[in-house]
Design an enzyme around this catalytic site. Sequence first.
Site, PDB file in Angstrom:
ATOM      1  N   GLN A 115       0.836  -1.204   0.000  1.00 51.47           N
ATOM      2  CA  GLN A 115       0.000   0.000   0.000  1.00 51.47           C
ATOM      3  C   GLN A 115       0.867   1.248   0.000  1.00 51.47           C
ATOM      4  O   GLN A 115       1.622   1.488   0.951  1.00 51.47           O
ATOM      5  CB  GLN A 115      -0.907  -0.011   1.241  1.00 51.47           C
ATOM      6  N   GLY A 116       0.781   2.071  -1.038  1.00 50.17           N
ATOM      7  CA  GLY A 116       1.563   3.291  -1.149  1.00 50.17           C
ATOM      8  C   GLY A 116       0.754   4.512  -0.746  1.00 50.17           C
ATOM      9  O   GLY A 116       0.313   5.286  -1.606  1.00 50.17           O
ATOM     10  N   TYR A 117       0.558   4.685   0.550  1.00 50.73           N
ATOM     11  CA  TYR A 117      -0.202   5.822   1.072  1.00 50.73           C
ATOM     12  C   TYR A 117       0.707   6.819   1.802  1.00 50.73           C
ATOM     13  O   TYR A 117       0.930   7.926   1.354  1.00 50.73           O
ATOM     14  CB  TYR A 117      -1.291   5.334   2.034  1.00 50.73           C
ATOM     15  N   SER A 118       1.220   6.415   2.965  1.00 48.69           N
ATOM     16  CA  SER A 118       1.949   7.332   3.841  1.00 48.69           C
ATOM     17  C   SER A 118       3.218   7.863   3.178  1.00 48.69           C
ATOM     18  O   SER A 118       3.886   7.166   2.413  1.00 48.69           O
ATOM     19  CB  SER A 118       2.319   6.640   5.153  1.00 48.69           C
ATOM     20  N   SER A 151       4.337  -1.559   4.319  1.00 55.13           N
ATOM     21  CA  SER A 151       4.435  -2.948   4.771  1.00 55.13           C
ATOM     22  C   SER A 151       4.616  -3.892   3.589  1.00 55.13           C
ATOM     23  O   SER A 151       3.911  -3.793   2.578  1.00 55.13           O
ATOM     24  CB  SER A 151       3.171  -3.352   5.545  1.00 55.13           C
ATOM     25  N   GLU A 235     -10.461  -1.761   5.877  1.00 54.22           N
ATOM     26  CA  GLU A 235      -9.294  -2.189   6.647  1.00 54.22           C
ATOM     27  C   GLU A 235      -9.686  -2.827   7.966  1.00 54.22           C
ATOM     28  O   GLU A 235      -8.934  -3.574   8.553  1.00 54.22           O
ATOM     29  CB  GLU A 235      -8.378  -0.986   6.893  1.00 54.22           C
ATOM     30  N   SER A 360      -3.244   7.575  13.492  1.00 56.59           N
ATOM     31  CA  SER A 360      -2.885   7.852  14.882  1.00 56.59           C
ATOM     32  C   SER A 360      -4.124   8.130  15.729  1.00 56.59           C
ATOM     33  O   SER A 360      -5.199   8.450  15.213  1.00 56.59           O
ATOM     34  CB  SER A 360      -1.924   9.044  14.955  1.00 56.59           C
TER      35      SER A 360
END
Length: 383
Positions: A115-118, A151, A235, A360
């Site tokens: 997953q390429g988010y953050s 991840s 998720e 968070s």
Amino acid sequence: MDFGFTAEDEAFRAEVRAWFSEHREGAQDRRAWERTLGKAGWIGLGWSEGGYGNRVATLTQQVVWAEEYARSGAPARSGHIGEKLLAPTLLAHGSQGQKARFLPAIAVGEELWCQGYSEPGAGSDLAGVRTKAERASDGTYRITGQKIWTSLAHEADWCFVLARTEPESRRHHGLSFLLVPMDQPGRIEVRPIRQMTGTSDFNEVFFDGAHAHAEHLVGDEGAGWKVAMSLLGFERGVSTLAQQVGFAQELGSVVRAAVRSGAVADPVVRERLVRQWAELRVMRWNALRTLGSSGDPGAPSAAKLLWGGWHQRLGELAMQVRGAEASVGPREWAPSSPYELDAAQQLFLFSRADTIYGGSDQVQRTIIAERVLGLPREPKGVV
């Protein structure tokens, strides 16, 4: 609360347990294990649309499968990002061509996803994404930027990337959701991030003109925020109940450690153990109550707040019941190898991040405040 497992569900549970009893001993290589699961039809339970999954399964049977997987001692899944996140997103927003291309490969365990988010400057603030995707003359996208905390990027064949396709856009506007092949030497670089535990499941990913085909744009160009938010809704769900089985196993280990060390004689420790048990039961009932529901923007955030703090407190309690020996690490370790930590130390160190990753605590509270309670919106800086 009686969740109402039927006789058919219990027969399904017996089938699942029998299968694990026969096959889990050979589950050493994680990629091979995904293929074993796919061959047996265990990936894609409940994908009713189009016949892309392997088995038809009710929601309660999906719960049974997830719980029995957690109890079986089988290895952590390397295909869960594709199965649990991307697949339902494609079923909801993907084209027929995208479903036909990617879902069968996930269902047989042949293609793994990350997953390429953050990003370094946009972790919990996902709307601050800076990675760019420019449309080239041949119709493909050229992606440039950096993702972090990715991840399993070191194992993945593909990455779904949230990138900015409108250069002057701000915040959640002008973002697009792209499916990007990871096998692009010179255009994609993966660098492992060493964690406090000594392991490296997370990575930095650098895109230097990486290619993505136009037909691998999910949804409309510039409408990636809607797709990305939809994915985050998937998720949490059935997988939360499986997570709680693992939590119960960890709690049991902490209780046994407290008995062995004599810490259970301390009334404060006993109170903390009972509180952990009671809160875990509450989390289970809450997960069952909201399972399969939609339209409640606060439910996923409330669940994340509950389990993140609970697991972190369990890690602290694990160290407390061990006493002074819990602070003693391995005598020798190589900088390039994982640390030789015991289960309590591993739990404590890993759980420090529970209130950060996956959104968070501060972000979850803001979501609840704004979208559920209707409080004034949090001021946003200019990105």
